[in-house]
Design a protein around this motif. Structure first.
Motif, short mmCIF file in Angstrom:
data_model
loop_
_atom_site.label_atom_id
_atom_site.label_comp_id
_atom_site.label_asym_id
_atom_site.label_seq_id
_atom_site.Cartn_x
_atom_site.Cartn_y
_atom_site.Cartn_z
N CYS A 78 0.78 -1.19 -0.07
CA CYS A 78 0.07 0.06 -0.15
C CYS A 78 0.89 1.31 -0.09
O CYS A 78 1.54 1.57 0.91
CB CYS A 78 -0.89 0.09 1.30
SG CYS A 78 -2.03 1.29 1.19
N ASP A 79 0.93 2.11 -1.21
CA ASP A 79 1.89 3.09 -1.28
C ASP A 79 1.05 4.31 -0.70
O ASP A 79 -0.21 4.17 -0.36
CB ASP A 79 2.17 3.29 -2.71
CG ASP A 79 0.97 3.44 -3.59
OD1 ASP A 79 0.45 4.60 -3.63
OD2 ASP A 79 0.63 2.45 -4.18
N PRO A 80 1.61 5.54 -0.35
CA PRO A 80 0.79 6.51 0.21
C PRO A 80 -0.21 7.01 -0.44
O PRO A 80 -1.31 7.38 0.21
CB PRO A 80 2.08 7.51 0.59
CG PRO A 80 3.34 6.85 0.63
CD PRO A 80 3.13 5.74 -0.35
N ALA A 81 -0.32 7.22 -1.65
CA ALA A 81 -1.12 7.68 -2.46
C ALA A 81 -2.62 6.72 -2.55
O ALA A 81 -3.58 7.20 -2.62
CB ALA A 81 -0.84 8.02 -3.98
N ALA A 82 -2.19 5.51 -2.43
CA ALA A 82 -3.41 4.67 -2.53
C ALA A 82 -3.87 4.78 -1.07
O ALA A 82 -5.22 4.54 -0.86
CB ALA A 82 -2.98 3.15 -2.87
N ARG A 83 -3.15 4.62 -0.05
CA ARG A 83 -3.72 4.70 1.34
C ARG A 83 -4.45 5.79 1.46
O ARG A 83 -5.69 5.82 2.31
CB ARG A 83 -2.32 4.59 2.47
CG ARG A 83 -3.22 4.67 3.80
CD ARG A 83 -1.82 4.46 4.68
NE ARG A 83 -1.21 3.31 4.71
CZ ARG A 83 0.04 2.91 4.18
NH1 ARG A 83 0.53 4.09 3.43
NH2 ARG A 83 0.70 1.95 3.84
N GLU A 84 -4.12 6.98 1.12
CA GLU A 84 -5.02 8.30 1.16
C GLU A 84 -6.39 8.04 0.61
O GLU A 84 -7.38 8.75 1.26
CB GLU A 84 -4.14 9.37 0.49
CG GLU A 84 -4.76 10.77 0.58
CD GLU A 84 -4.05 11.91 0.15
OE1 GLU A 84 -4.60 12.87 -0.11
OE2 GLU A 84 -2.72 11.72 -0.09
N ARG A 85 -6.33 7.28 -0.52
CA ARG A 85 -7.70 7.07 -1.00
C ARG A 85 -8.41 5.55 -0.44
O ARG A 85 -9.52 5.38 -1.17
CB ARG A 85 -7.65 7.29 -2.50
CG ARG A 85 -7.01 8.41 -3.08
CD ARG A 85 -6.54 8.22 -4.47
NE ARG A 85 -7.54 7.85 -5.53
CZ ARG A 85 -7.36 7.98 -6.94
NH1 ARG A 85 -6.16 8.26 -7.16
NH2 ARG A 85 -8.13 7.20 -7.62
N ALA A 86 -7.89 4.96 0.43
CA ALA A 86 -8.51 4.00 0.82
C ALA A 86 -8.67 2.65 -0.13
O ALA A 86 -9.57 2.21 -0.19
CB ALA A 86 -9.86 4.15 1.53
N ILE A 87 -7.88 2.64 -0.98
CA ILE A 87 -7.86 1.45 -1.87
C ILE A 87 -6.50 1.00 -2.07
O ILE A 87 -5.95 0.66 -3.28
CB ILE A 87 -8.16 2.17 -3.40
CG1 ILE A 87 -7.10 3.40 -3.85
CG2 ILE A 87 -9.52 2.72 -3.33
CD1 ILE A 87 -7.34 3.67 -5.24
N CYS A 88 -5.84 0.22 -1.01
CA CYS A 88 -4.60 -0.20 -0.77
C CYS A 88 -4.88 -1.65 -1.79
O CYS A 88 -5.81 -2.38 -1.33
CB CYS A 88 -4.34 -0.54 0.69
SG CYS A 88 -3.63 0.83 1.62
#
Length: 541
Positions: A408-418
Motif C-alpha cells: 500500500c503506497d501512500p497515495a493509495a492509502r490516502e484514497r483507501a484503495i490499498c
C-alpha cells in the motif's frame, strides 16, 4: 499490388530505407525506431483485418508487402466502449478501429536468443489495448527480454457466438474470436520473433485480469499447445463459461445469447450483422447485456478450465500466478446491500451456507462487514482461482508459484484503495517513480520503497521468463507452492510465507465442489447474495 494492399490496411509503408532499425519478417521488411539502446517496432499486423466478411471469422494471415513498412507508431486499439472519466481505470485509447490486429515489440539492440514475453492486456474482454502507456515494454527489454504486446478483438466483435456463425464454420464453432486472435499472435511470434533477437523456444505468456483469464484459456486450449513455454496469470478467475448449444451451470447457451443480441440489434441475418457499423454494434450489444467471455465450442475450448486442471491436461509449463489483497477496494465488482448489523449479516450467512457457515464467518467475520464482503468477493473470484491453479498444477508435477500483492503506497492509502485490482501493474512494468506513465486517475507509487519493490518484482518476473524459476540476485528465494503451500508476499519487500489466508482455499474448494455437483455457477454470487447451499454429492476426481 502488394504495396497497394499494405496501404489499404491503414499501415504506412515507405519506399526508402530508414535510419532506424529494420527487421525482416515473413510478410516483408519493417522499419522501427531506436531508443536508449532498444529496437522498437510498433503496429505490426499479425493477421488480416477482421472487417467486412471477415468479421467473426478466425484471423487470417496478414498480407505481404513489397516496400519497407513503417513500424514506428502503434496501431489503433480494438473497438470498445468509453470508460467514465472519473473511473480509476480511465485511460482512453488515442484511436480505435475494427482493423486492430497488431502487435508491438521492444528488443535489446544486441538481442540474440533472448527470452520472449507476450503481454495480453486486461479490461474485462471489453476495453484496453497494447498501446496503453503503462504497458510500455522498455523496462523489460532493458533487462534482456524481447517484449511483445498484442491487441485482440473485444466485446461482441471478439466473443459473440451465433447459430449462423457456427453453421458456416468447418468446426461447427463460433465465439472465441478474441482467443483465436491471441493464438494467431503467438503463431506469428513463433515464426518471426527470431528476426528481433528473440528465442521462439522460450516464450512466456503474461496477462492481468481479462489478460490473465486469457492466459488460463490458452493453457487449456488445444489450439495453443506448444506455442508458449511458461505462463504468468495476474488476478485470473476460473468461473464456468457457456457451451454453444447446451445449458450448463445455469448459463444460457452461447448461440442462444448471440441470437438474442442479433434480435436486439434488429439484424435479420448474419449478412446484416456483418454490414452493421462496428461501434453501433458493439455499444448496442453491451447495452443489451452481452458479456464477453469464452465459450465451450469443441474446438478452441473443449471443456471447462476446472475440468482440464482437475485432470492435469493443462499445458505442461511453469506457472506463476497470484492476486492482490484489496482486489475489490476500487469498486471492481459492486458490493450488494450491506446488512445493517452483525446479527443480520450472520443470519444471512447461516441461511445461505449451512454447514459451511461457521468457517465462512471465521474467514469473513461480522466485526467489519464491509471489509469482509470485499474479502468474500476477492477470494471467490481471484483468491480461490489462483490457489486452485497452483494446487492442481503442483499435483500434476509441474512447477507452480503463487504470490499475494499486499503493498500500500501512500497515495493509495490516502484514497483507501490499498492493493486494489491491477495495482501491481506499475510495479511489474517498472512504472514507479515521478516519471512513471500511468492512467490519469491512478494513485502514483513514486516513493523510494515503491521503486525498490518494483525492481524486485521485475527481477522475479524476468527470471521466471528466462528460466521458469522466479529468483533474483540478493532476493529471497521464492519456493514453489508444493513446498508447504508456499507463496511470496509482496508488501514493503518480498517475503516468502506459507498457507495464504489459512482455511480460505479449503472452504472455497468445498463451496465450489458443491456448486459444480449441483450444476450451479461459482463466481460473484457469494456471501449475502449466495444461493442456498446445494444439497448434492461432491463430484469425483
Amino acid at each position: 499490388m502488394l504495396l497497394a494492399a499494405a496501404l489499404a490496411t491503414g499501415f504506412p509503408a515507405s519506399a526508402h530505407a530508414t535510419d532506424g532499425p529494420e527487421a525482416v519478417v515473413e510478410q516483408g521488411r519493417l522499419a522501427g525506431v531506436s531508443e536508449n539502446g532498444l529496437h522498437i517496432f510498433r503496429g505490426i499486423p499479425y493477421a488480416a483485418p477482421p472487417v467486412g466478411d471477415a468479421r467473426w471469422r478466425p484471423p487470417a494471415p496478414p498480407s505481404a508487402w513489397e516496400e519497407i513498412r513503417d513500424a514506428t507508431t502503434f496501431g489503433p486499439s480494438c473497438i470498445q466502449p468509453p470508460v467514465p472519466p472519473t473511473s480509476l481505470y480511465f485511460d482512453p485509447p488515442e484511436t480505435v478501429s475494427e482493423d486492430c490486429l497488431t502487435l508491438n515489440i521492444w528488443a535489446p539492440e544486441d538481442a540474440a536468443d533472448a527470452p520472449v514475453i507476450v503481454w495480453i492486456h486486461g479490461g474485462s474482454l471489453r476495453i484496453g489495448g497494447s498501446a496503453e502507456p503503462m504497458y510500455d515494454g522498455a523496462n523489460f527489454a532493458e533487462r534482456g527480454i524481447v517484449f511483445v504486446s498484442i491487441n485482440y478483438r473485444l466485446g461482441a466483435l471478439g466473443w459473440l457466438a451465433h447459430p449462423e456463425l457456427s453453421a458456416e464454420s468447418p468446426h461447427a464453432a463460433s465465439g472465441n474470436y478474441g482467443l483465436l486472435d491471441q493464438i494467431a499472435a503467438l503463431r506469428w511470434t513463433r515464426d518471426n520473433i527470431a528476426a528481433f533477437g528473440g528465442d521462439p523456444g522460450n516464450v512466456t505468456i503474461m496477462g492481468e485480469s481479462a489478460g490473465a483469464l486469457s492466459v488460463t484459456y490458452l493453457m487449456v486450449s488445444p489450439l495453443a499447445r506448444g506455442l508458449f513455454h511458461k505462463a504468468i496469470a495476474q488476478s485470473t478467475n476460473t468461473r464456468a463459461v457457456p457451451e454453444l448449444r447446451r445449458t450448463v451451470y445455469g448459463l444460457t447457451p452461447a448461440e442462444e445469447t448471440g441470437a438474442a443480441i442479433a434480435s436486439a440489434l434488429g439484424a435479420a441475418d448474419l449478412a446484416a450483422l456483418r454490414a452493421m457499423d462496428a461501434e453501433r454494434l458493439m455499444m448496442t450489444a453491451l447495452m443489451a447485456g452481452f458479456r464477453p467471455e469464452g465459450t465451450i465450442d469443441g474446438w478452441a475450448l473443449t471443456e471447462q478450465a476446472v475440468e482440464t486442471f482437475d485432470a492435469g491436461r493443462q499445458a505442461p509449463v511453469p506457472l506463476l500466478t497470484g492476486f492482490t489483497e484489496g482486489e475489490m477496494r476500487a469498486g471492481l465488482v459492486p458490493l450488494p446491500a450491506i446488512p445493517t448489523d452483525a446479527a443480520s449479516y450472520e443470519a444471512e450467512i447461516v441461511r445461505r451456507y449451512g454447514d459451511l457457515a461457521p468457517e465462512f464467518l471465521r474467514l469473513y467475520p461480522s466485526s467489519d462487514i464491509r471489509e469482509s464482503m470485499m474479502a468474500t468477493l476477492r477470494d471467490a473470484v481471484f483468491g480461490w482461482a489462483s490457489e486452485y491453479l497452483v494446487d492442481r498444477h503442483s499435483a500434476a508435477g509441474l512447477p507452480a508459484y503463487l504470490y499475494l500483492f499486499d503493498h500500500c503506497d501512500p497515495a493509495a492509502r490516502e484514497r483507501a484503495i490499498c492493493a486494489f485490482h491491477a495495482s501491481e501493474l506499475p510495479f511489474v512494468f517498472g512504472q514507479t517513480g515521478p516519471e512513471a506513465s500511468l492512467p490519469p486517475n491512478w494513485p502514483r507509487p513514486d516513493g523510494a520503497d515503491e521503486i525498490a519493490l518494483s525492481s524486485a518484482m521485475m527481477d522475479y518476473w524476468v527470471s521466471f521468463a528466462r528460466t521458469g524459476v522466479p529468483s533474483g540476485e540478493g532476493r529471497p528465494d521464492w519456493p514453489a507452492y508444493a513446498a508447504d503451500q508456499a507463496y511470496m508476499r509482496f508488501a514493503g519487500e518480498p517475503v516468502p510465507e506459507t498457507n495464504l489466508f489459512p482455511g480460505m482455499f479449503e472452504m472455497q474448494e468445498d463451496l465450489v465442489r458443491h456448486r459444480r455437483a449441483s450444476g450451479q455457477q461459482w463466481f460473484v454470487n457469494v456471501g449475502v447474495m449466495a444461493p442456498m447451499m446445494p444439497d448434492a454429492q461432491e463430484p469425483g476426481p
